[in-house]
Design an enzyme around this catalytic site. Structure first.
Site, PDB file in Angstrom:
ATOM      1  N   CYS A 159      37.375  47.502  62.987  1.00  0.00           N
ATOM      2  CA  CYS A 159      36.694  47.192  61.729  1.00  0.00           C
ATOM      3  C   CYS A 159      35.908  48.387  61.205  1.00  0.00           C
ATOM      4  O   CYS A 159      36.023  48.766  60.044  1.00  0.00           O
ATOM      5  CB  CYS A 159      35.761  46.000  61.910  1.00  0.00           C
ATOM      6  SG  CYS A 159      34.787  45.633  60.435  1.00  0.00           S
ATOM      7  N   CYS A 214      38.118  47.239  58.229  1.00  0.00           N
ATOM      8  CA  CYS A 214      37.372  46.677  57.098  1.00  0.00           C
ATOM      9  C   CYS A 214      36.517  47.691  56.351  1.00  0.00           C
ATOM     10  O   CYS A 214      36.543  47.761  55.117  1.00  0.00           O
ATOM     11  CB  CYS A 214      36.445  45.551  57.573  1.00  0.00           C
ATOM     12  SG  CYS A 214      37.012  44.626  58.995  1.00  0.00           S
ATOM     13  N   LYS A 272      38.488  50.688  54.681  1.00  0.00           N
ATOM     14  CA  LYS A 272      39.328  50.043  53.664  1.00  0.00           C
ATOM     15  C   LYS A 272      38.512  49.674  52.435  1.00  0.00           C
ATOM     16  O   LYS A 272      38.899  49.947  51.292  1.00  0.00           O
ATOM     17  CB  LYS A 272      39.996  48.812  54.283  1.00  0.00           C
ATOM     18  CG  LYS A 272      40.849  47.950  53.372  1.00  0.00           C
ATOM     19  CD  LYS A 272      40.093  46.831  52.685  1.00  0.00           C
ATOM     20  CE  LYS A 272      39.353  45.898  53.592  1.00  0.00           C
ATOM     21  NZ  LYS A 272      40.158  44.948  54.300  1.00  0.00           N
ATOM     22  N   TYR A 285      47.321  40.352  53.979  1.00  0.00           N
ATOM     23  CA  TYR A 285      46.199  40.928  53.240  1.00  0.00           C
ATOM     24  C   TYR A 285      46.158  42.447  53.329  1.00  0.00           C
ATOM     25  O   TYR A 285      45.789  43.133  52.372  1.00  0.00           O
ATOM     26  CB  TYR A 285      44.875  40.302  53.676  1.00  0.00           C
ATOM     27  CG  TYR A 285      44.436  40.578  55.098  1.00  0.00           C
ATOM     28  CD1 TYR A 285      43.595  41.633  55.377  1.00  0.00           C
ATOM     29  CD2 TYR A 285      44.876  39.779  56.150  1.00  0.00           C
ATOM     30  CE1 TYR A 285      43.181  41.897  56.675  1.00  0.00           C
ATOM     31  CE2 TYR A 285      44.473  40.043  57.453  1.00  0.00           C
ATOM     32  CZ  TYR A 285      43.630  41.098  57.712  1.00  0.00           C
ATOM     33  OH  TYR A 285      43.237  41.367  58.995  1.00  0.00           O
ATOM     34  N   GLU A 338      46.144  44.744  50.017  1.00  0.00           N
ATOM     35  CA  GLU A 338      44.983  45.609  49.801  1.00  0.00           C
ATOM     36  C   GLU A 338      45.391  47.067  49.611  1.00  0.00           C
ATOM     37  O   GLU A 338      44.899  47.747  48.698  1.00  0.00           O
ATOM     38  CB  GLU A 338      44.003  45.471  50.975  1.00  0.00           C
ATOM     39  CG  GLU A 338      43.290  44.121  50.971  1.00  0.00           C
ATOM     40  CD  GLU A 338      42.529  43.831  52.247  1.00  0.00           C
ATOM     41  OE1 GLU A 338      41.711  42.907  52.228  1.00  0.00           O
ATOM     42  OE2 GLU A 338      42.752  44.536  53.261  1.00  0.00           O
ATOM     43  N   HIS A 387      23.445  31.261  34.337  1.00  0.00           N
ATOM     44  CA  HIS A 387      24.180  31.589  33.112  1.00  0.00           C
ATOM     45  C   HIS A 387      23.668  32.885  32.501  1.00  0.00           C
ATOM     46  O   HIS A 387      22.463  33.124  32.472  1.00  0.00           O
ATOM     47  CB  HIS A 387      24.005  30.445  32.098  1.00  0.00           C
ATOM     48  CG  HIS A 387      24.791  30.647  30.844  1.00  0.00           C
ATOM     49  ND1 HIS A 387      26.156  30.475  30.794  1.00  0.00           N
ATOM     50  CD2 HIS A 387      24.402  31.035  29.600  1.00  0.00           C
ATOM     51  CE1 HIS A 387      26.571  30.727  29.572  1.00  0.00           C
ATOM     52  NE2 HIS A 387      25.525  31.078  28.816  1.00  0.00           N
ATOM     53  N   GLU A 418      28.896  30.129  37.978  1.00  0.00           N
ATOM     54  CA  GLU A 418      28.482  28.813  37.470  1.00  0.00           C
ATOM     55  C   GLU A 418      29.661  27.868  37.257  1.00  0.00           C
ATOM     56  O   GLU A 418      29.495  26.649  37.180  1.00  0.00           O
ATOM     57  CB  GLU A 418      27.683  28.952  36.180  1.00  0.00           C
ATOM     58  CG  GLU A 418      28.477  29.436  34.977  1.00  0.00           C
ATOM     59  CD  GLU A 418      27.621  29.554  33.723  1.00  0.00           C
ATOM     60  OE1 GLU A 418      26.885  28.592  33.418  1.00  0.00           O
ATOM     61  OE2 GLU A 418      27.691  30.610  33.062  1.00  0.00           O
TER      62      GLU A 418
END
Length: 496
Positions: free
Chosen positions: A70, A75, A78, A210, A214, A469, A474
């Site tokens: 990682c 991760c 990347k 993935y 990616e 908002h 939301e």
């Protein structure tokens, strides 16, 4: 210091008879799970040793580094490249926000690569300090198990050290797997892709997971021509089908050439690059071919069969719900067990191991409602059940709520890319079973949604929550109308 340990399934007080072990715990592998288990065990008062291969950005059977996949070649680097690639689209979008951007933009790949390498070296040092500060003894070298309570560490100079330990933890992770096709040696894995000397102009990616998605996004965002080949009709097998379609549409919208239901059969070196031949007989030339075709547990060189540790057919270490192998003194966490191969999951497993064995608290990892993300551009993030899983598992009807909209930022920039959000709800209990989002900031939003689902939130509770908002988030609390109701046993139907 007196402490409690789990011994043969029972919590017992340590005594003088156990003093002959060099360590209470010896960990093989200093990635996310191994470091977490070592540190937390030491914090409970255990005497802990850990070994890891010497550092290098590209791994091999004899090269690794504290921090593991990682931090060094997964991760973290990347995500740095994803950030870099995303700026391309951001700069394009800036024009309609009043920024006068020159038509010709220069990108310096070597500068980004240098910054990425600096960061992983920094993190490697931080992980070493974390171990040192916790009182964990770090050994640099290759570890293997030579007995139920004995490990051997082969140091860089070839000398071998032998240590006894009351408990041994395997945390060696996994490695990229390459398909056995002619010319395989011409391809690269994600390890090399993160450290290429030159940015490719023409990239071919094989795989639909993935990692494939990616890297296709990264290279396309940095200006390369990208062709993505995968076996199924859509990328990201195992994810919600509706969201898979959204990701595929976004990849194409960003200029990535998709080749569904297509495999590669051969790679040939030519003066002009690598000739790629598909199982449909098509040919194209690439500067780089990335194999993103899965990973295999890193268990081969640990001597596990000789000790009697059971492995599955992929080489994954078999463990029980407490991460214990069939040998009572040997445990395993993380990708080497091939349960749920995510960094935060390895951290959870390492934490539970330390609590169980040294903290006096039996603790099983909980794999429910674990959120995860695909850092494509834009990203996909999910938590809980997909629509297909919900229909398969639910006893009654399933309600699906969806929202597809143009993000506010895109209304000015003119980018034609929709954000899609989705909630899957049990019709009888009103409990939210799953949530998905594909769009900017999806992982940041989904982390909060995961807390709600972990607490058992209902759709009514989502509806009664006041939104922020203006924000994309939301939408998760304003989806009032049911997009579709699926009767138990029916096949899912989508609007896409």
């Amino acid at each position: 210091m007196a402490r409690k340990m789990l011994i043969d399934g029972e919590l017992s007080q340590t005594n003088q008879e156990e003093a002959h072990y060099d360590f209470d715990l010896f960990v093989i592998g200093a990635g996310s799970g191994g470091v977490r288990a070592a540190r937390f065990s030491a914090n409970y008062g255990a005497k802990v040793g850990i070994c890891e291969l010497p550092f290098h950005p590209i791994s091999s059977e004899v090269i690794g580094g504290v921090g593991g996949t990682c931090v060094i070649r997964g991760c973290v680097p990347k995500k740095i490249l994803v950030y870099g690639a995303a700026f391309g689209g951001e700069i394009e979008d800036a024009r309609n926000y009043g920024w006068e951007v020159n038509e010709k933009l220069d990108f310096n790949w070597k500068k980004l690569l240098h910054k990425k390498t600096d960061e992983i070296i920094r993190l490697n040092g931080i992980y070493k300090r974390l171990l040192s500060n916790a009182g964990v003894k770090l050994f640099e070298g290759e570890g293997k198990i030579v007995g139920p309570n004995e490990v051997e560490v082969k140091q860089l100079d070839g000398t071998k050290l032998s240590y006894s330990a009351k408990h041994i933890l395997i945390a060696t992770g996994s490695r990229a797997h390459c398909p056995p096709i002619p010319g395989q040696e011409l391809g690269i894995t994600s390890d090399e892709a993160l450290s290429l000397d030159d940015l490719p102009k023409r990239a071919v990616v094989l795989g639909g997971g993935y990692i494939a998605v990616e890297f296709a996004s990264i290279w396309r965002g940095l200006g390369a021509t990208v062709d993505l080949f995968f076996r199924k009709e859509l990328p990201l097998r195992g994810f919600d089908d509706e969201m898979r379609a959204v990701v595929a549409r976004n990849l194409e919208g960003r200029g990535i050439n998709l080749h569904p239901q297509t495999n590669l059969t051969e790679l040939i070196k030519t003066d002009n690059g690598i000739k790629v031949i598909t199982d449909h007989g098509d040919e194209l030339i690439a500067d780089v071919v990335l194999f993103a075709t899965g990973r295999l547990p890193n268990s081969k060189r640990l001597n596990l069969e000789a000790v009697g540790v059971e492995l599955d057919k992929t080489g994954a270490v078999k463990v029980d719900e407490y991460s214990r192998t069939n040998i009572p003194s040997i445990w395993a966490v993380g990708d080497v067990t091939n349960r749920m191969n995510l960094t935060p999951v390895a951290l959870m497993e390492g934490t539970c191991f330390a609590k169980t064995v040294f903290g006096g608290e039996s603790s099983k990892p909980d794999y429910s409602y674990i959120p995860y993300a695909v850092f494509s551009i834009p990203p996909l993030s999910v938590v809980g059940l997909s629509e297909e899983q919900a229909i398969e598992q639910a006893n009654g009807d399933v309600l699906v709520f969806t929202s597809t909209f143009n993000p506010m930022k895109n209304t000015i920039s003119g980018r034609l890319e929709k954000t899609v959000m989705k909630l899957v709800v049990d019709a009888e209990t009103d409990k939210v079973l799953g949530a998905s989002m594909c769009g900017p900031d999806a992982p940041e939003i989904m982390q909060g949604i995961a807390v709600a689902l972990k607490c058992g939130a209902t759709k009514a509770q989502f509806d009664s929550t006041v939104g922020i908002h203006p924000s994309a988030a939301e939408e998760f609390v304003t989806m009032r109308s049911v997009s579709r109701r699926i009767t138990a046993g029916e096949k899912p139907k989508t609007n896409l």
